[in-house]
Scaffold this motif. Structure first.
Motif, PDB file in Angstrom:
ATOM      1  N   LYS A   1      -2.569 -11.276   1.657  1.00 37.17           N
ATOM      2  CA  LYS A   1      -3.981 -11.286   1.299  1.00 37.17           C
ATOM      3  C   LYS A   1      -4.337  -9.951   0.667  1.00 37.17           C
ATOM      4  O   LYS A   1      -3.781  -8.918   1.019  1.00 37.17           O
ATOM      5  N   PRO A   2      -5.294  -9.967  -0.248  1.00 36.77           N
ATOM      6  CA  PRO A   2      -5.716  -8.705  -0.863  1.00 36.77           C
ATOM      7  C   PRO A   2      -6.296  -7.746   0.173  1.00 36.77           C
ATOM      8  O   PRO A   2      -7.030  -8.156   1.074  1.00 36.77           O
ATOM      9  N   GLU A   3      -5.931  -6.476   0.039  1.00 41.60           N
ATOM     10  CA  GLU A   3      -6.493  -5.420   0.874  1.00 41.60           C
ATOM     11  C   GLU A   3      -7.372  -4.563  -0.031  1.00 41.60           C
ATOM     12  O   GLU A   3      -6.894  -3.956  -0.987  1.00 41.60           O
ATOM     13  N   PHE A   4      -8.674  -4.552   0.233  1.00 43.47           N
ATOM     14  CA  PHE A   4      -9.628  -3.834  -0.599  1.00 43.47           C
ATOM     15  C   PHE A   4      -9.727  -2.401  -0.091  1.00 43.47           C
ATOM     16  O   PHE A   4     -10.080  -2.171   1.058  1.00 43.47           O
ATOM     17  N   ILE A   5      -9.411  -1.437  -0.957  1.00 46.15           N
ATOM     18  CA  ILE A   5      -9.243  -0.045  -0.556  1.00 46.15           C
ATOM     19  C   ILE A   5     -10.390   0.821  -1.062  1.00 46.15           C
ATOM     20  O   ILE A   5     -10.701   0.819  -2.256  1.00 46.15           O
ATOM     21  N   GLU A   6     -10.991   1.560  -0.131  1.00 45.57           N
ATOM     22  CA  GLU A   6     -12.028   2.534  -0.463  1.00 45.57           C
ATOM     23  C   GLU A   6     -11.939   3.683   0.537  1.00 45.57           C
ATOM     24  O   GLU A   6     -11.972   3.458   1.732  1.00 45.57           O
TER      25      GLU A   6
ATOM     26  N   SER B   1     -14.113  -1.845  -5.678  1.00 43.89           N
ATOM     27  CA  SER B   1     -13.178  -1.114  -4.827  1.00 43.89           C
ATOM     28  C   SER B   1     -12.395  -0.111  -5.660  1.00 43.89           C
ATOM     29  O   SER B   1     -12.184  -0.309  -6.859  1.00 43.89           O
TER      30      SER B   1
ATOM     31  N   VAL C   1      -7.099  -2.362  -5.105  1.00 48.71           N
ATOM     32  CA  VAL C   1      -6.813  -3.543  -4.297  1.00 48.71           C
ATOM     33  C   VAL C   1      -5.298  -3.640  -4.213  1.00 48.71           C
ATOM     34  O   VAL C   1      -4.602  -3.532  -5.220  1.00 48.71           O
ATOM     35  N   LYS C   2      -4.814  -3.824  -2.987  1.00 53.25           N
ATOM     36  CA  LYS C   2      -3.373  -3.958  -2.776  1.00 53.25           C
ATOM     37  C   LYS C   2      -3.064  -5.407  -2.418  1.00 53.25           C
ATOM     38  O   LYS C   2      -3.677  -5.980  -1.520  1.00 53.25           O
ATOM     39  N   VAL C   3      -2.126  -5.986  -3.151  1.00 54.19           N
ATOM     40  CA  VAL C   3      -1.642  -7.338  -2.867  1.00 54.19           C
ATOM     41  C   VAL C   3      -0.132  -7.237  -2.765  1.00 54.19           C
ATOM     42  O   VAL C   3       0.538  -6.886  -3.739  1.00 54.19           O
TER      43      VAL C   3
ATOM     44  N   SER D   1      -8.812   0.256  -9.940  1.00 55.46           N
ATOM     45  CA  SER D   1      -9.983   0.093 -10.786  1.00 55.46           C
ATOM     46  C   SER D   1      -9.930   1.161 -11.868  1.00 55.46           C
ATOM     47  O   SER D   1      -9.273   2.195 -11.704  1.00 55.46           O
TER      48      SER D   1
ATOM     49  N   ASN E   1      -2.413   6.126  -1.413  1.00 56.75           N
ATOM     50  CA  ASN E   1      -2.043   4.768  -1.037  1.00 56.75           C
ATOM     51  C   ASN E   1      -0.543   4.517  -1.081  1.00 56.75           C
ATOM     52  O   ASN E   1      -0.095   3.378  -1.229  1.00 56.75           O
TER      53      ASN E   1
END
Length: 153
Positions: A27-32, A44, A47-49, A56, A91
């Motif tokens: 699942k996508p992991e939304f990173i901030e 975000s 995004v890590k998939v 971005s 990341n």
């Protein structure tokens, strides 16, 4: 009968290329970061998939001030690339792991100057890249760059 056997062989070969169920369920992991979230932007930072990071678009602003660096396209490109490097390193990735970039320019006539600074960040392998001109970028930036990179296991 030969066509049916050929079709079966193709399907078996194709199914071997499909990731296993565990990999498909990434699942996508939304990173901030906290600093990024505090800016209240509508996207975000990345995004890590699976083991792929989708960054971005970055511009040549400084995190501390949120303002663009002065000095035109070369200075902005350098700061943009430093911003990308920071997101990657926070990341678990690096500039060496970038495999695709998209560069957006406020003026396509500045393409050569942008490229001259951009290339300094890729002394070995050059990622695949696209570039195009726009009618405007956030904060009046001269350049925005988005990248995709992998994260090593």
């Amino acid at each position: 009968m030969k066509n049916l056997a050929l079709l079966a062989l193709i399907l078996i070969s194709f199914s071997a290329c499909i990731p296993q169920e565990e990999e498909q369920s990434s699942k996508p992991e939304f990173i901030e970061t906290e600093e990024f979230a505090a800016r209240g932007l509508p996207f975000s930072e990345a995004v890590k998939v699976g083991n792929i990071l989708f960054l971005s678009g970055q511009i040549g602003d400084q995190m501390e001030t949120g303002k663009l660096v002065e000095g035109g396209i070369k200075a902005e490109t350098k700061q943009t690339m430093l911003n990308i490097k920071g997101v990657l390193e926070r990341n678990g990735s690096s500039m060496e792991n970038i495999f695709k970039c998209t560069c957006m320019l406020a003026d396509i006539n500045e393409w050569a100057d942008m490229s001259a600074e951009y290339i300094k960040f890729f002394p070995e392998n050059k990622p695949a890249r696209s570039a195009f001109a726009t009618t405007g970028l956030a904060l009046g930036a001269r350049v925005e760059i988005e990248c995709m990179a992998y994260v090593e296991d």
